[in-house]
Design an enzyme around this catalytic site. Structure first.
Site, mmCIF file in Angstrom:
data_model
loop_
_atom_site.group_PDB
_atom_site.id
_atom_site.type_symbol
_atom_site.label_atom_id
_atom_site.label_comp_id
_atom_site.label_asym_id
_atom_site.label_seq_id
_atom_site.Cartn_x
_atom_site.Cartn_y
_atom_site.Cartn_z
ATOM 1 N N LEU A 173 -87.565 -63.248 25.088
ATOM 2 C CA LEU A 173 -87.119 -64.243 24.112
ATOM 3 C C LEU A 173 -87.049 -65.603 24.794
ATOM 4 O O LEU A 173 -86.198 -65.839 25.652
ATOM 5 C CB LEU A 173 -85.756 -63.852 23.549
ATOM 6 C CG LEU A 173 -85.659 -62.442 22.944
ATOM 7 C CD1 LEU A 173 -84.276 -62.206 22.348
ATOM 8 C CD2 LEU A 173 -86.735 -62.218 21.897
ATOM 9 N N ARG A 216 -78.143 -77.738 25.259
ATOM 10 C CA ARG A 216 -77.087 -77.995 26.236
ATOM 11 C C ARG A 216 -77.637 -78.418 27.605
ATOM 12 O O ARG A 216 -76.889 -78.925 28.441
ATOM 13 C CB ARG A 216 -76.199 -76.756 26.386
ATOM 14 C CG ARG A 216 -75.166 -76.618 25.269
ATOM 15 C CD ARG A 216 -74.285 -75.417 25.476
ATOM 16 N NE ARG A 216 -74.970 -74.173 25.119
ATOM 17 C CZ ARG A 216 -74.455 -72.959 25.289
ATOM 18 N NH1 ARG A 216 -73.264 -72.817 25.839
ATOM 19 N NH2 ARG A 216 -75.138 -71.882 24.930
ATOM 20 N N GLU A 249 -70.332 -61.082 18.669
ATOM 21 C CA GLU A 249 -70.499 -62.420 19.237
ATOM 22 C C GLU A 249 -69.133 -63.105 19.316
ATOM 23 O O GLU A 249 -68.250 -62.891 18.485
ATOM 24 C CB GLU A 249 -71.445 -63.249 18.363
ATOM 25 C CG GLU A 249 -72.859 -62.709 18.289
ATOM 26 C CD GLU A 249 -73.572 -62.759 19.611
ATOM 27 O OE1 GLU A 249 -73.358 -63.726 20.378
ATOM 28 O OE2 GLU A 249 -74.340 -61.821 19.904
#
Length: 459
Positions: free
Chosen positions: A9, A16, A155
């Site tokens: 991925l 950031r 998460e």
């Protein structure tokens, strides 16, 4: 053994990082982090590898080797949606698929191999690579049931206070039964705080079906570090540097101060090499036994011979022979070859030149576009004048020649075998072998000249 596949991925923008450089192309130990991931996966020889890209796809494609196929995720809708982009390539294949993030450059091939083996040995449909984090903030948490089996992965943005207190984190690396993975992805929803399709939701879907879900916990949390900002990038650099340096020291290389020695991942060094503090050795450098490097030397893509000594110097894209002495403060530029037992002394710059065995350029000289034979001595302040404003030209100095101090050799020019060039000469014509060439103005002394000038100024 079941066939094995890999999905990387690498589609996230990485805001950031605050950089125009695509996130997974930020280097760790001089190599883009994505290349570290691909290299470690290549070591376990998957049957097929797919890299999912989004932002900066064209730039990323330059760093992906032929072992990985490239798939574009045009709209970034989460990790589950990213894996789904590989569906057309993998969905009908039997075997195990590992899903890894392109911003995790520190995970080793051994960890990937152990994750595969664990997953297949326990007969799981999904296995999560987990780790205990000293500070789990920012990571998805692995929630286990009373039997210590994986119940779900949540998460952090969707976790409650109790779940946030858990220190076992999801590293973002998984193994799945390949067909089961792509079937379950069809049932992942985006009903969450971010409105994204999360890959970890596949775990809950499989558990609800009664499938076996495993968790392989690595003992090295640092290895699983994901790079999201410059601070994490610097930390990864430190970890990778230590790993590389430890490997060389175990193989017989002496690093006097490993904390202040920077060695790239492709560097090869033989036993009994000695590296002083402050050295930076990168690219495909090869350093043979008994060579001594540094302190504060930079070497890139060079072959350095046995027992060579290079001190406080810079060398790039060049060959440096056995028992060469270079520096301090020498600059060996690309396409240079320095023969055995030759010397490139202090404040000497050599560019695109060959220096034969036992030849010496002791100090304060520029040697550019030159072909220098064996046992040649180049005096202090000598310059091969190689550029006429439009083109570069070659200076040839044959074996056993002696070039006196402060000489200018105006290329193209040849200095014959065994010839001498008188100090202070500017050579514009070829010098026959075994000759003395003097090319300087005759000295004239005008006695009393200075006094007359001073008296004129007073008047």
């Amino acid at each position: 053994m079941a066939k094995r596949y890999a999905v990387i991925l690498a589609a996230g923008q990485g805001t950031r990082m605050k950089s125009k450089l695509y996130k997974v192309l930020h280097p760790v130990a001089g190599r883009p982090m994505l290349q570290h991931v691909i290299g470690q996966l290549n070591a376990i020889q998957p049957n097929e590898m797919v890299t999912i890209v989004g932002h900066g796809a064209d730039d990323v494609a330059e760093y992906i080797d032929d072992n990985s196929r490239l798939v574009l995720q045009e709209e970034q809708l989460g990790t589950g949606h990213a894996v789904l982009q590989a569906e057309d390539l993998l969905k009908d294949k039997n075997g195990t698929t590992i899903v890894v993030c392109g911003d995790t450059p520190l995970i080793t091939s051994e960890t990937y191999r152990m994750l595969f083996d664990y997953h297949e040995n326990v007969g799981a449909k999904a296995t999560v690579l987990t780790a205990r984090a000293p500070n789990p903030a920012g990571y998805g948490r692995v929630i286990r049931d009373e039997r210590n089996e994986v119940e779900r992965i949540v998460e952090e943005k969707d976790a409650d206070d109790h779940e946030r207190s858990v220190d076992e984190i999801n590293t973002g690396t998984y193994c799945f039964d390949n067909k089961v993975l792509f079937d379950a992805l069809q049932h992942v929803s985006n009903d969450n705080a971010q409105g994204e399709y999360y890959l970890p939701d596949v775990i809950e879907i499989l558990q609800n079906r009664g499938e076996t879900v495993g968790a392989y916990q690595t003992s090295d949390f640092e290895e699983t570090l994901g790079i999201n900002d410059r601070k994490a990038l610097a930390h990864a650099e430190t970890v990778m540097k230590r790993r590389i340096n430890d490997t060389h020291m175990r193989n017989g290389v002496t690093l006097i101060d490993p904390d202040n020695t920077y060695i790239g991942p492709d560097v090869v060094m033989e036993p009994d090499v000695l590296i002083h503090p402050g050295c930076i050795i990168t690219g495909k450098a090869v350093i043979q036994s008994d060579a001594e490097i540094g302190p504060h030397t930079e070497i890139h893509n060079c072959s350095v011979g046995q027992a060579a000594l290079i001190r406080q110097s810079v060398a790039k894209d060049s060959y440096i022979g056995d028992r060469v002495q270079a520096g301090p403060y020498a600059h060996i530029r690309p396409e240079t070859s320095v023969g055995s037992e030759a010397k490139v002394g202090n404040f000497v710059e050599v560019k695109k030149s060959s220096l034969g065995d036992k030849s010496k350029v002791p100090h304060l000289s520029y040697i550019g576009d030159a072909d220098i034979g064996s046992r040649v001595n180049i005096g202090c302040g000598t310059i091969t004048v190689n550029y006429d404003g439009n083109n570069k030209h070659v200076t040839a100095i044959e074996d056993d020649a002696f070039v006196g101090c402060n000489s200018n050799l105006i290329a193209p020019v040849t200095v014959g075998k065994g010839s001498y060039i008188a100090a202070g000469s500017t050579i514009t014509d070829h010098v026959p072998e075994d000759s003395l060439s003097i090319a300087r103005a005759r000295q004239t002394n005008k006695e009393g000249y200075v006094s007359r000038i001073k008296n004129q100024k007073k008047d």
